[in-house]
Design a protein around this motif. Structure first.
Motif, PDB file in Angstrom:
ATOM      1  N   GLU A 215      58.423  21.623  34.600  1.00 49.59           N
ATOM      2  CA  GLU A 215      57.953  20.318  35.057  1.00 49.59           C
ATOM      3  C   GLU A 215      57.749  20.277  36.566  1.00 49.59           C
ATOM      4  O   GLU A 215      57.071  19.380  37.092  1.00 49.59           O
ATOM      5  N   ASP A 216      58.313  21.251  37.276  1.00 49.66           N
ATOM      6  CA  ASP A 216      58.164  21.299  38.738  1.00 49.66           C
ATOM      7  C   ASP A 216      56.855  21.957  39.159  1.00 49.66           C
ATOM      8  O   ASP A 216      56.338  21.680  40.243  1.00 49.66           O
ATOM      9  N   PHE A 217      56.338  22.849  38.335  1.00 50.01           N
ATOM     10  CA  PHE A 217      55.188  23.648  38.741  1.00 50.01           C
ATOM     11  C   PHE A 217      53.882  22.909  38.487  1.00 50.01           C
ATOM     12  O   PHE A 217      53.614  22.432  37.387  1.00 50.01           O
ATOM     13  N   LEU A 218      53.068  22.858  39.529  1.00 53.85           N
ATOM     14  CA  LEU A 218      51.750  22.237  39.446  1.00 53.85           C
ATOM     15  C   LEU A 218      50.652  23.269  39.249  1.00 53.85           C
ATOM     16  O   LEU A 218      49.584  22.948  38.730  1.00 53.85           O
ATOM     17  N   CYS A 219      50.910  24.487  39.671  1.00 49.02           N
ATOM     18  CA  CYS A 219      49.861  25.503  39.700  1.00 49.02           C
ATOM     19  C   CYS A 219      50.470  26.880  39.476  1.00 49.02           C
ATOM     20  O   CYS A 219      51.544  27.179  40.009  1.00 49.02           O
ATOM     21  N   PHE A 220      49.779  27.701  38.678  1.00 47.95           N
ATOM     22  CA  PHE A 220      50.230  29.053  38.356  1.00 47.95           C
ATOM     23  C   PHE A 220      49.064  29.992  38.638  1.00 47.95           C
ATOM     24  O   PHE A 220      48.032  29.936  37.968  1.00 47.95           O
ATOM     25  N   LEU A 221      49.225  30.846  39.646  1.00 45.21           N
ATOM     26  CA  LEU A 221      48.189  31.795  40.039  1.00 45.21           C
ATOM     27  C   LEU A 221      48.697  33.215  39.817  1.00 45.21           C
ATOM     28  O   LEU A 221      49.758  33.580  40.334  1.00 45.21           O
ATOM     29  N   THR A 222      47.955  34.005  39.063  1.00 42.58           N
ATOM     30  CA  THR A 222      48.323  35.395  38.840  1.00 42.58           C
ATOM     31  C   THR A 222      47.168  36.258  39.333  1.00 42.58           C
ATOM     32  O   THR A 222      46.010  36.027  38.981  1.00 42.58           O
ATOM     33  N   ILE A 223      47.491  37.251  40.164  1.00 41.63           N
ATOM     34  CA  ILE A 223      46.469  37.994  40.905  1.00 41.63           C
ATOM     35  C   ILE A 223      46.284  39.391  40.316  1.00 41.63           C
ATOM     36  O   ILE A 223      47.250  40.150  40.168  1.00 41.63           O
ATOM     37  N   HIS A 224      45.034  39.723  40.019  1.00 41.93           N
ATOM     38  CA  HIS A 224      44.673  41.001  39.403  1.00 41.93           C
ATOM     39  C   HIS A 224      43.469  41.600  40.127  1.00 41.93           C
ATOM     40  O   HIS A 224      42.928  41.034  41.059  1.00 41.93           O
ATOM     41  N   SER A 225      43.022  42.737  39.657  1.00 44.71           N
ATOM     42  CA  SER A 225      41.730  43.328  40.005  1.00 44.71           C
ATOM     43  C   SER A 225      41.299  44.183  38.803  1.00 44.71           C
ATOM     44  O   SER A 225      42.150  44.581  37.996  1.00 44.71           O
ATOM     45  N   TYR A 226      39.998  44.405  38.635  1.00 49.75           N
ATOM     46  CA  TYR A 226      38.938  44.046  39.541  1.00 49.75           C
ATOM     47  C   TYR A 226      37.882  43.276  38.770  1.00 49.75           C
ATOM     48  O   TYR A 226      38.001  43.092  37.565  1.00 49.75           O
ATOM     49  N   GLY A 227      36.783  42.856  39.429  1.00 52.00           N
ATOM     50  CA  GLY A 227      35.708  42.168  38.742  1.00 52.00           C
ATOM     51  C   GLY A 227      35.138  40.970  39.480  1.00 52.00           C
ATOM     52  O   GLY A 227      34.075  40.473  39.129  1.00 52.00           O
ATOM     53  N   GLN A 228      35.854  40.449  40.481  1.00 53.18           N
ATOM     54  CA  GLN A 228      35.429  39.262  41.220  1.00 53.18           C
ATOM     55  C   GLN A 228      35.203  38.073  40.288  1.00 53.18           C
ATOM     56  O   GLN A 228      34.114  37.552  40.130  1.00 53.18           O
ATOM     57  N   LEU A 229      36.319  37.670  39.660  1.00 49.59           N
ATOM     58  CA  LEU A 229      36.308  36.594  38.685  1.00 49.59           C
ATOM     59  C   LEU A 229      37.425  35.598  38.965  1.00 49.59           C
ATOM     60  O   LEU A 229      38.471  35.970  39.510  1.00 49.59           O
ATOM     61  N   LEU A 230      37.206  34.368  38.564  1.00 48.29           N
ATOM     62  CA  LEU A 230      38.262  33.360  38.494  1.00 48.29           C
ATOM     63  C   LEU A 230      38.339  32.915  37.041  1.00 48.29           C
ATOM     64  O   LEU A 230      37.433  32.237  36.538  1.00 48.29           O
ATOM     65  N   LEU A 231      39.408  33.327  36.353  1.00 44.92           N
ATOM     66  CA  LEU A 231      39.549  33.058  34.925  1.00 44.92           C
ATOM     67  C   LEU A 231      40.487  31.885  34.697  1.00 44.92           C
ATOM     68  O   LEU A 231      41.540  31.784  35.327  1.00 44.92           O
ATOM     69  N   LEU A 232      40.099  31.008  33.775  1.00 45.23           N
ATOM     70  CA  LEU A 232      40.942  29.875  33.432  1.00 45.23           C
ATOM     71  C   LEU A 232      41.281  29.944  31.946  1.00 45.23           C
ATOM     72  O   LEU A 232      40.685  30.715  31.197  1.00 45.23           O
ATOM     73  N   GLU A 298      40.674  37.802  39.660  1.00 44.17           N
ATOM     74  CA  GLU A 298      40.303  39.219  39.595  1.00 44.17           C
ATOM     75  C   GLU A 298      39.585  39.543  40.907  1.00 44.17           C
ATOM     76  O   GLU A 298      38.450  39.118  41.121  1.00 44.17           O
ATOM     77  N   LEU A 299      40.262  40.259  41.788  1.00 41.88           N
ATOM     78  CA  LEU A 299      39.744  40.510  43.128  1.00 41.88           C
ATOM     79  C   LEU A 299      38.654  41.585  43.108  1.00 41.88           C
ATOM     80  O   LEU A 299      38.226  42.042  42.060  1.00 41.88           O
ATOM     81  N   ARG A 300      38.211  42.005  44.298  1.00 41.41           N
ATOM     82  CA  ARG A 300      37.180  43.045  44.407  1.00 41.41           C
ATOM     83  C   ARG A 300      37.602  44.312  43.671  1.00 41.41           C
ATOM     84  O   ARG A 300      38.778  44.595  43.529  1.00 41.41           O
ATOM     85  N   ASP A 301      36.596  45.154  43.277  1.00 40.11           N
ATOM     86  CA  ASP A 301      35.192  44.905  43.470  1.00 40.11           C
ATOM     87  C   ASP A 301      34.566  44.690  42.105  1.00 40.11           C
ATOM     88  O   ASP A 301      35.251  44.215  41.195  1.00 40.11           O
ATOM     89  N   GLU A 302      33.308  45.075  41.936  1.00 43.60           N
ATOM     90  CA  GLU A 302      32.651  44.913  40.644  1.00 43.60           C
ATOM     91  C   GLU A 302      32.495  46.239  39.900  1.00 43.60           C
ATOM     92  O   GLU A 302      31.777  46.314  38.907  1.00 43.60           O
ATOM     93  N   GLY A 303      33.169  47.278  40.378  1.00 44.77           N
ATOM     94  CA  GLY A 303      33.169  48.544  39.650  1.00 44.77           C
ATOM     95  C   GLY A 303      32.860  49.773  40.467  1.00 44.77           C
ATOM     96  O   GLY A 303      33.087  50.899  40.003  1.00 44.77           O
ATOM     97  N   GLU A 304      32.364  49.607  41.684  1.00 46.83           N
ATOM     98  CA  GLU A 304      32.027  50.779  42.491  1.00 46.83           C
ATOM     99  C   GLU A 304      33.262  51.639  42.761  1.00 46.83           C
ATOM    100  O   GLU A 304      33.235  52.860  42.625  1.00 46.83           O
ATOM    101  N   HIS A 305      34.348  50.982  43.145  1.00 46.28           N
ATOM    102  CA  HIS A 305      35.610  51.686  43.380  1.00 46.28           C
ATOM    103  C   HIS A 305      36.664  51.328  42.338  1.00 46.28           C
ATOM    104  O   HIS A 305      37.636  52.056  42.169  1.00 46.28           O
TER     105      HIS A 305
END
Length: 361
Positions: A215-232, A298-305
């Motif tokens: 009940e205390d948490f307003l927002c949950f952010l989990t950080i991954h890679s790669y793909g340059q996406l914001l998934l909900l 989903e952080l950088r990149d889109e597949g090059e690296h």
């Protein structure tokens, strides 16, 4: 030539000794634009808590399979009152090194700005930030061992009886439509969901800590890679979050903020819509717990690296992702504490993205 007085020599010696001592005691500046092994990240967390004891607390909240202590940084101004909270975790997948790098950058930016930026000061008085730089510690350490282990994804728990492979995909192990889609029961695959829902110690650490104060948490952010996406939410195509429209609007505005930094386009949507269907993710679990805003970056990149993003891209990646995360957090804060919302003015770019034209640039 005038005689050199003994007292002058003593003064010079004292000055030289003081300078030498200062040089010895001076700590090298932490480099936020390189990848760090787990030992250095742990030392950084301890030092940060010592240096910022007024607003930073180092907290332990679980164990890994190999009995390492999972720690996080709690950042916020002590007010004596129960506060709302923001969750962020990085490194749930071992090979995604840019994610822990971002968590470290995120924390540093908060600490650099809270005394000078009135808005950040306000948010730290109203909110506590709980940040885990590396959730999958065992897997992360294993990914640093040599080139052959660099792309390891899972944790390091043993396989079920009859299987010779190791590890569970922690982001398929949460109790969110567990085991139904986008997951494998074959323990040798990278998306093995575990023996049972929440079977893994790392998963349990998150679900117990967050779930016991959901009940205390307003927002949950989990950080991954790669793909340059914001998934909900949700990863299962048969389910839709009750606040889907708002999640999309806030996500698109965050992607717009990201674009303004270095011109990188982040697609926004549910995983089935813009990536692939999946179940058992921490993002979906958080939304099912009633936490209203839950996103996977989903952080950088889109597949090059791919997972081996070069170090020269750490800084721009972190700068743009910080802008996006800060937009989401500011929106959530303002909605609760200011009776309003952060700006989500629908630019042409935003309208087109919402309409599904995600590759116009």
């Amino acid at each position: 030539m005038a005689a050199i007085r003994l007292c002058d020599v003593q003064v010079v010696l004292v000055v030289l000794l003081s300078l030498a001592e200062a040089m010895i005691l001076e700590k090298p500046q932490y480099n936020y634009y390189k990848y760090h092994p787990m030992s250095e990240i742990s030392e950084w967390m301890e030092q940060l808590a010592k240096d910022n004891a007024d607003i930073v607390t180092l907290m332990e909240y679980g164990k890994t399979y190999e009995l390492r202590t999972i720690s996080m940084l709690k950042i916020g101004v002590e007010t004596g009152k129960k506060k709302k909270a923001i969750w962020m975790d990085c490194g749930i997948h071992a090979r995604e090194w840019i994610a822990p790098a971002f968590c470290q950058y995120f924390v540093n930016q908060i600490l650099q700005t809270y005394n000078t930026d009135p808005k950040m000061g306000e948010m730290l008085r109203n909110l506590d930030f709980y940040v885990t730089p590396v959730l999958n510690m065992d897997g992360y350490i294993y990914s640093w061992e040599n080139n052959s282990t660099r792309l390891w994804r899972k944790n390091r728990s043993p396989a079920p009886a009859g299987c010779n492979c190791t590890g569970t995909d922690l982001n398929r192990n949460f109790n969110a439509n567990w085991g139904t889609i986008g997951v494998s029961s074959d323990c040798c695959t990278e998306i093995f969901g575990g023996r049972a829902r929440e079977s893994e110690l790392e998963t349990h650490a998150v679900t117990y800590f967050v779930g016991s104060r959901k009940e205390d948490f307003l927002c949950f952010l989990t950080i991954h890679s790669y793909g340059q996406l914001l998934l909900l939410p949700y990863g299962h195509p048969n389910f839709t979050a009750p606040n889907y429209k708002e999640l999309m609007e806030v996500g698109v505005a965050a992607a717009n903020a990201i674009f303004k930094v270095h011109g990188k386009i982040y697609q926004v949507g549910t995983s089935p819509d813009i990536l692939y269907a999946n179940s058992g993710s921490s993002r979906d679990w958080a939304r099912l717990q009633g936490i209203p805003f839950s996103y996977t970056f989903e952080l950088r990149d889109e597949g090059e690296h791919g997972f081996e993003l070069p170090e020269d891209q750490i800084q721009p990646t972190c700068e743009e992702a910080y802008s996006g995360a800060l937009h989401i957090i500011t929106y959530v804060h303002n909605k609760v504490f200011n009776g309003g919302v952060a700006s989500t003015i629908p630019t042409l770019w935003t309208v087109l993205v919402l309409a599904g034209f995600t590759s116009i640039m």
